[in-house]
Write a protein that holds these residues in place. Structure first.
Motif, PDB file in Angstrom:
ATOM      1  N   ALA A 138       0.832  -1.207   0.000  1.00  0.00           N
ATOM      2  CA  ALA A 138       0.000   0.000   0.000  1.00  0.00           C
ATOM      3  C   ALA A 138       0.866   1.256   0.000  1.00  0.00           C
ATOM      4  N   PHE A 139       1.992   1.208   0.694  1.00  0.00           N
ATOM      5  CA  PHE A 139       2.885   2.365   0.744  1.00  0.00           C
ATOM      6  C   PHE A 139       3.548   2.583  -0.617  1.00  0.00           C
ATOM      7  N   ALA A 140       3.952   1.505  -1.272  1.00  0.00           N
ATOM      8  CA  ALA A 140       4.535   1.629  -2.614  1.00  0.00           C
ATOM      9  C   ALA A 140       3.509   2.234  -3.574  1.00  0.00           C
ATOM     10  N   ASP A 141       2.242   1.844  -3.447  1.00  0.00           N
ATOM     11  CA  ASP A 141       1.189   2.415  -4.279  1.00  0.00           C
ATOM     12  C   ASP A 141       1.086   3.932  -4.059  1.00  0.00           C
ATOM     13  N   GLU A 142       1.182   4.357  -2.796  1.00  0.00           N
ATOM     14  CA  GLU A 142       1.100   5.787  -2.489  1.00  0.00           C
ATOM     15  C   GLU A 142       2.260   6.552  -3.115  1.00  0.00           C
ATOM     16  N   LEU A 143       3.449   5.990  -3.058  1.00  0.00           N
ATOM     17  CA  LEU A 143       4.618   6.651  -3.646  1.00  0.00           C
ATOM     18  C   LEU A 143       4.438   6.834  -5.153  1.00  0.00           C
ATOM     19  N   LEU A 144       3.866   5.835  -5.813  1.00  0.00           N
ATOM     20  CA  LEU A 144       3.630   5.963  -7.253  1.00  0.00           C
ATOM     21  C   LEU A 144       2.573   7.026  -7.535  1.00  0.00           C
ATOM     22  N   ARG A 145       1.509   7.061  -6.742  1.00  0.00           N
ATOM     23  CA  ARG A 145       0.461   8.069  -6.959  1.00  0.00           C
ATOM     24  C   ARG A 145       1.009   9.488  -6.781  1.00  0.00           C
ATOM     25  N   GLU A 146       1.931   9.674  -5.852  1.00  0.00           N
ATOM     26  CA  GLU A 146       2.478  11.002  -5.578  1.00  0.00           C
ATOM     27  C   GLU A 146       3.727  11.312  -6.397  1.00  0.00           C
ATOM     28  N   PHE A 147       4.122  10.397  -7.271  1.00  0.00           N
ATOM     29  CA  PHE A 147       5.330  10.615  -8.073  1.00  0.00           C
ATOM     30  C   PHE A 147       5.147  11.879  -8.910  1.00  0.00           C
ATOM     31  N   PRO A 148       6.143  12.780  -8.902  1.00  0.00           N
ATOM     32  CA  PRO A 148       5.962  14.073  -9.582  1.00  0.00           C
ATOM     33  C   PRO A 148       5.899  13.965 -11.095  1.00  0.00           C
ATOM     34  N   ALA A 149       5.194  14.887 -11.705  1.00  0.00           N
ATOM     35  CA  ALA A 149       5.147  14.962 -13.165  1.00  0.00           C
ATOM     36  C   ALA A 149       6.533  15.280 -13.709  1.00  0.00           C
ATOM     37  N   PHE A 150       6.826  14.750 -14.885  1.00  0.00           N
ATOM     38  CA  PHE A 150       8.143  14.932 -15.502  1.00  0.00           C
ATOM     39  C   PHE A 150       8.511  16.416 -15.570  1.00  0.00           C
ATOM     40  N   GLU A 151       7.546  17.246 -15.965  1.00  0.00           N
ATOM     41  CA  GLU A 151       7.822  18.684 -16.152  1.00  0.00           C
ATOM     42  C   GLU A 151       8.043  19.420 -14.836  1.00  0.00           C
ATOM     43  N   ASN A 152       7.734  18.786 -13.708  1.00  0.00           N
ATOM     44  CA  ASN A 152       7.953  19.419 -12.410  1.00  0.00           C
ATOM     45  C   ASN A 152       9.364  19.201 -11.872  1.00  0.00           C
TER      46      ASN A 152
END
Length: 311
Positions: A40-54
């Motif tokens: 579940a924590f790995a899923d959260e990290l992927l959801r919050e992964f920043p956009a490339f342009e950021n």
């Protein structure tokens, strides 16, 4: 917050086997651990992964590149703040120390060279050894810990982590690791821990994909004298010709593309060296003050390169 809050129970229970794998691995000490984080924590990290342009995706030449990095980890969201809080605790550092046999590990609050890394189609990372001292704290760099966040990835898409014995003498990697979701790779940072990844070759119908990872680097205040070297920046080795390039071989379209890429990389490297040498000579011509100004600019550029370097 304890590391038990983010590292999966099965991984924690296998600490001894991971330590043995790390100690026995070739071409240098490393370990590959699947399902490293609580799912579940790995899923959260992927959801919050920043956009490339950021992220930082502008190269030293001022042009957009195929790699984007973000080192402001705690600012990315609750999951990344939680990760930041855990990895600096004595408990987590001791846990990684038990796996690797390296005591006194230090967390880098600046994430220099680390943080989130995203690489797009076509992007490679040449074989290299990392800078060996923290740029400001003068700590010895000892470990890289990488967690991959790619739900879809096939080996023939490239982007595989490659570990080399010596890319000058042996251009083929000894180990290749597919960057699968929640897979963790921990490896030591020494004068012979050569690593990189081959060019990313995504299928034409999946332009939305990219290679995502989190890179964490750990240090110590001292290291064994026999492992200590003079301070240096990241040392890259240009990729060699594939083994099938031999007399009588008929070039395919893929072969031609490979040749063009290798020549482009070497030309760019040579151009940068000539330009840097020219700037140095011009600064020397301007006298002592000009020379000092040049050295300051050069230090800044190399500092930026350290920050943007991919594990």
């Amino acid at each position: 917050m304890s590391y038990e809050a983010i590292v999966s129970p099965s991984v924690r229970q296998s600490e001894g086997s991971h330590a043995r794998a790390f100690a026995e691995a070739q071409p240098f000490r490393h370990v590959v651990i699947d399902d490293f984080l609580e799912s579940a924590f790995a899923d959260e990290l992927l959801r919050e992964f920043p956009a490339f342009e950021n992220g930082n995706y502008i190269g030293d030449d001022g042009r957009p590149g195929g790699k984007s990095t973000v080192d402001a980890m705690p600012q990315l969201g609750p999951a990344y703040r939680r990760l930041d809080e855990v990895i600096q605790t004595p408990e987590f550092l001791a846990y990684i120390g038990r796996i690797t046999g390296i005591e006194g590990l230090l967390y880098d609050p600046f994430y220099l060279g680390g943080g989130t890394h995203e690489n797009r189609n076509g992007q490679p990372l040449s074989a290299h050894i990392d800078f060996n001292y923290h740029p400001s704290e003068r700590w010895h760099r000892r470990l890289n810990l990488i967690v991959y966040l790619n739900r879809e990835w096939q080996a023939d898409w490239g982007g595989l982590l490659e570990l080399y014995r010596d890319p000058y003498a042996d251009p083929q990697p000894s180990v290749r690791v597919t960057p699968l979701f929640n897979r963790c790779v921990i490896f030591e940072t020494t004068e012979s821990s050569w690593h990189g990844f081959d060019p990313i070759r995504l299928p034409a119908d999946r332009p939305d994909l990219s290679r995502k990872s989190i890179a964490l680097y750990f240090y110590t205040k001292d290291r064994p004298a026999e492992e200590t070297a003079a301070r240096h920046t990241t040392h890259y080795v240009n990729r060699q010709l594939p083994e099938h390039f031999s007399a009588g071989h008929t070039l395919t379209e893929s072969d031609v593309a490979t040749l063009r890429e290798l020549i482009s990389v070497r030309d760019s490297h040579m151009k940068n060296l000539y330009e840097e040498n020219g700037r140095l000579l011009q600064a020397q011509d301007k006298g002592f003050a000009g020379h000092i100004l040049y050295l300051m600019k050069r230090l800044y550029v190399r500092y930026r390169r350290r920050i943007s370097a991919s594990r």
